[in-house]
Scaffold this motif. Structure first.
Motif, short mmCIF file in Angstrom:
data_model
loop_
_atom_site.label_atom_id
_atom_site.label_comp_id
_atom_site.label_asym_id
_atom_site.label_seq_id
_atom_site.Cartn_x
_atom_site.Cartn_y
_atom_site.Cartn_z
N VAL A 152 -16.97 -25.86 4.25
CA VAL A 152 -15.51 -26.00 4.16
C VAL A 152 -15.09 -27.48 4.14
O VAL A 152 -14.34 -27.92 3.25
CB VAL A 152 -14.82 -25.26 5.33
CG1 VAL A 152 -13.31 -25.45 5.26
CG2 VAL A 152 -15.16 -23.77 5.28
N ASP A 153 -15.56 -28.25 5.10
CA ASP A 153 -15.06 -29.61 5.28
C ASP A 153 -15.80 -30.65 4.43
O ASP A 153 -15.22 -31.68 4.08
CB ASP A 153 -15.13 -30.02 6.75
CG ASP A 153 -14.25 -29.14 7.62
OD1 ASP A 153 -13.20 -28.69 7.13
OD2 ASP A 153 -14.63 -28.88 8.78
N VAL A 154 -17.06 -30.39 4.14
CA VAL A 154 -17.85 -31.39 3.40
C VAL A 154 -17.91 -31.06 1.91
O VAL A 154 -17.51 -31.86 1.06
CB VAL A 154 -19.28 -31.50 3.99
CG1 VAL A 154 -20.11 -32.49 3.18
CG2 VAL A 154 -19.21 -31.93 5.45
N LEU A 155 -18.40 -29.86 1.59
CA LEU A 155 -18.57 -29.49 0.19
C LEU A 155 -17.33 -28.82 -0.42
O LEU A 155 -17.25 -28.70 -1.64
CB LEU A 155 -19.78 -28.55 0.05
CG LEU A 155 -21.12 -29.12 0.53
CD1 LEU A 155 -22.22 -28.08 0.40
CD2 LEU A 155 -21.48 -30.37 -0.26
N HIS A 156 -16.44 -28.33 0.43
CA HIS A 156 -15.22 -27.66 -0.02
C HIS A 156 -15.51 -26.46 -0.92
O HIS A 156 -14.76 -26.18 -1.86
CB HIS A 156 -14.30 -28.65 -0.76
CG HIS A 156 -13.95 -29.86 0.05
ND1 HIS A 156 -13.10 -29.81 1.14
CD2 HIS A 156 -14.38 -31.15 -0.06
CE1 HIS A 156 -13.00 -31.03 1.66
NE2 HIS A 156 -13.76 -31.86 0.95
N ILE A 157 -16.59 -25.77 -0.62
CA ILE A 157 -16.93 -24.56 -1.37
C ILE A 157 -16.06 -23.39 -0.93
O ILE A 157 -15.64 -22.56 -1.75
CB ILE A 157 -18.43 -24.23 -1.20
CG1 ILE A 157 -19.28 -25.34 -1.81
CG2 ILE A 157 -18.77 -22.89 -1.83
CD1 ILE A 157 -20.76 -25.16 -1.60
N LEU A 158 -15.79 -23.30 0.36
CA LEU A 158 -14.95 -22.23 0.91
C LEU A 158 -13.62 -22.81 1.38
O LEU A 158 -13.54 -23.99 1.76
CB LEU A 158 -15.66 -21.54 2.09
CG LEU A 158 -17.01 -20.88 1.80
CD1 LEU A 158 -17.60 -20.31 3.08
CD2 LEU A 158 -16.86 -19.78 0.75
N ASP A 159 -12.58 -21.97 1.34
CA ASP A 159 -11.25 -22.40 1.76
C ASP A 159 -11.02 -22.24 3.26
O ASP A 159 -10.18 -22.93 3.84
CB ASP A 159 -10.17 -21.63 0.99
CG ASP A 159 -10.22 -21.92 -0.50
OD1 ASP A 159 -10.58 -23.06 -0.87
OD2 ASP A 159 -9.94 -21.00 -1.29
N ASP A 160 -11.74 -21.29 3.86
CA ASP A 160 -11.52 -21.02 5.29
C ASP A 160 -12.85 -20.76 5.96
O ASP A 160 -13.86 -20.42 5.31
CB ASP A 160 -10.60 -19.79 5.45
CG ASP A 160 -10.01 -19.73 6.85
OD1 ASP A 160 -10.24 -20.68 7.63
OD2 ASP A 160 -9.34 -18.73 7.16
N TYR A 161 -12.87 -20.89 7.27
CA TYR A 161 -14.09 -20.69 8.04
C TYR A 161 -14.45 -19.20 8.09
O TYR A 161 -13.59 -18.33 8.23
CB TYR A 161 -13.93 -21.23 9.46
CG TYR A 161 -13.53 -22.68 9.47
CD1 TYR A 161 -14.41 -23.66 8.99
CD2 TYR A 161 -12.30 -23.09 9.97
CE1 TYR A 161 -14.04 -24.99 9.00
CE2 TYR A 161 -11.93 -24.43 9.97
CZ TYR A 161 -12.81 -25.38 9.48
OH TYR A 161 -12.45 -26.69 9.48
N VAL A 162 -15.75 -18.93 7.97
CA VAL A 162 -16.25 -17.55 7.90
C VAL A 162 -16.79 -17.14 9.26
O VAL A 162 -17.61 -17.87 9.84
CB VAL A 162 -17.35 -17.42 6.83
CG1 VAL A 162 -17.89 -15.99 6.79
CG2 VAL A 162 -16.82 -17.84 5.47
N PRO A 163 -16.39 -15.98 9.78
CA PRO A 163 -16.97 -15.49 11.05
C PRO A 163 -18.34 -14.84 10.80
O PRO A 163 -18.48 -13.62 10.79
CB PRO A 163 -15.93 -14.47 11.53
CG PRO A 163 -15.29 -13.97 10.28
CD PRO A 163 -15.29 -15.11 9.30
N TRP A 164 -19.34 -15.66 10.58
CA TRP A 164 -20.66 -15.17 10.16
C TRP A 164 -21.22 -14.13 11.12
O TRP A 164 -21.73 -13.09 10.69
CB TRP A 164 -21.64 -16.35 10.07
CG TRP A 164 -21.22 -17.44 9.15
CD1 TRP A 164 -20.71 -18.66 9.50
CD2 TRP A 164 -21.25 -17.44 7.71
NE1 TRP A 164 -20.43 -19.41 8.38
CE2 TRP A 164 -20.75 -18.69 7.27
CE3 TRP A 164 -21.67 -16.50 6.77
CZ2 TRP A 164 -20.66 -19.04 5.92
CZ3 TRP A 164 -21.57 -16.83 5.42
CH2 TRP A 164 -21.08 -18.07 5.01
N LEU A 165 -21.14 -14.39 12.42
CA LEU A 165 -21.79 -13.53 13.41
C LEU A 165 -20.97 -12.29 13.75
O LEU A 165 -21.44 -11.45 14.51
CB LEU A 165 -22.06 -14.33 14.68
CG LEU A 165 -22.96 -15.56 14.51
CD1 LEU A 165 -23.15 -16.28 15.83
CD2 LEU A 165 -24.32 -15.16 13.92
#
Length: 310
Positions: A152-165
């Motif tokens: 999200v913050d470095v590569l800007h691939i995703l717009d929002d944080y993902v709740p992976w777990l």
């Protein structure tokens, strides 16, 4: 006419004397096996067939009711059962191939073998709890997680944080990745020991016949490592049915038990719900599954024939 030879008193005394001579040496082992293996196993079978109230110390025989409750008690058991198979299906091939490949590469080094062996084996001796905390940080659901921060913050691939777990498949993927990273070094070390036991004259004969690196690996190395592959595979599959700490530390079985495993479900049934009968039934189902898988793998690999040919 054939007559049966009956043991004479002299032969009986001789046999009894031999048993008495060996008894002091085998008795400690028999006592330990009985106390820590046979008795717990038989007691687990008894609990699986009973209603065990641990506080009251009361055991009421129920037959197969606990097994019926487990198998027909909803989807949580089947999710756990599925996840154990998925864990084995995903992690075991990566561990086998990775361990064999890295062992083959390290075995070909003339210098620095010890450094690589120690480096690859460090994850194996690292505590599961510590590794779980590292992966928990990596897959953290907020911007504090390494993966979320990079995407999200470095590569800007995703717009929002993902709740992976907190998701089914991403949570399982985190558990699988942790299992691969933790066990790869063990498989590498086993394969490395097996590689060093392969006679060098086989490779020298193959070189005289014009065989290249790939041909030697495919026609000499892999067939010679077949018993080792079976050993590593069986151990990894048994380990797949003992997955507990990573589930407890990373996902807690969420969401709704879809990342749970049999061992975590057993723990939850026994120590959260105090249903020791159902927990023991789950343990018995897991044990029977491991035995069946081991027999099937033995037949598929025909390990006895391989040993005889070697």
């Amino acid at each position: 006419m054939v007559t049966s030879v009956r043991p004479t008193p002299v032969r009986l005394k001789k046999g009894l004397r031999g048993w008495l001579t060996a008894l002091p040496f085998i008795l400690p082992g028999l006592v330990l096996v009985t106390a820590f293996v046979l008795y717990p196993l038989l007691f687990t079978v008894r609990i699986a067939l009973s209603d065990y109230q641990i506080v009251l110390g009361k055991i009421t025989f129920l037959g197969l009711d606990n097994f019926r409750k487990v198998l027909s008690g909803g989807s949580r058991f089947w999710y756990a059962y599925r996840n154990n198979f998925l864990y084995a299906l995903v992690t075991v091939p990566f561990i086998l191939l990775g361990g064999m490949l890295f062992a083959y590469l390290i075995n070909g080094l003339k210098k620095g073998q010890s450094i690589f062996r120690v480096g690859f084996y460090l994850p194996v001796i690292t505590s599961w709890v510590i590794v779980s905390l590292v992966f928990q940080y990596m897959f953290n659901n907020s911007n504090r997680g390494l993966i979320n921060y990079i995407l999200v913050d470095v590569l800007h691939i995703l717009d929002d944080y993902v709740p992976w777990l907190l998701r089914e498949w991403s949570g399982n993927a985190a558990i699988w990745l942790m299992g691969i990273w933790k066990n790869l070094g063990w498989a590498m070390l086993i394969y490395l020991a097996a590689l060093q036991g392969i006679p060098k004259d086989r490779y020298e004969a193959a070189e005289l016949d014009g065989a290249g690196l790939w041909a030697k690996f495919w026609h000499i190395t892999i067939p010679s490592l077949r018993p080792t592959t079976f050993y590593v595979m069986v151990n990894m599959i048994i380990g797949s049915f003992n997955v507990f700490i990573q589930v407890m530390m990373l996902t807690g079985g969420n969401p709704n038990g879809k990342t749970s495993t049999l061992q975590y479900l057993l723990y939850d049934k026994a120590f959260n719900q105090f249903q020791f009968g159902e927990a023991s039934a789950i343990g018995m189902i897991s044990a029977v599954t491991i035995v069946v898988l081991t027999v099937v793998l033995n037949r598929v690999f025909r390990l006895d024939n391989v040993d005889q040919e070697g």
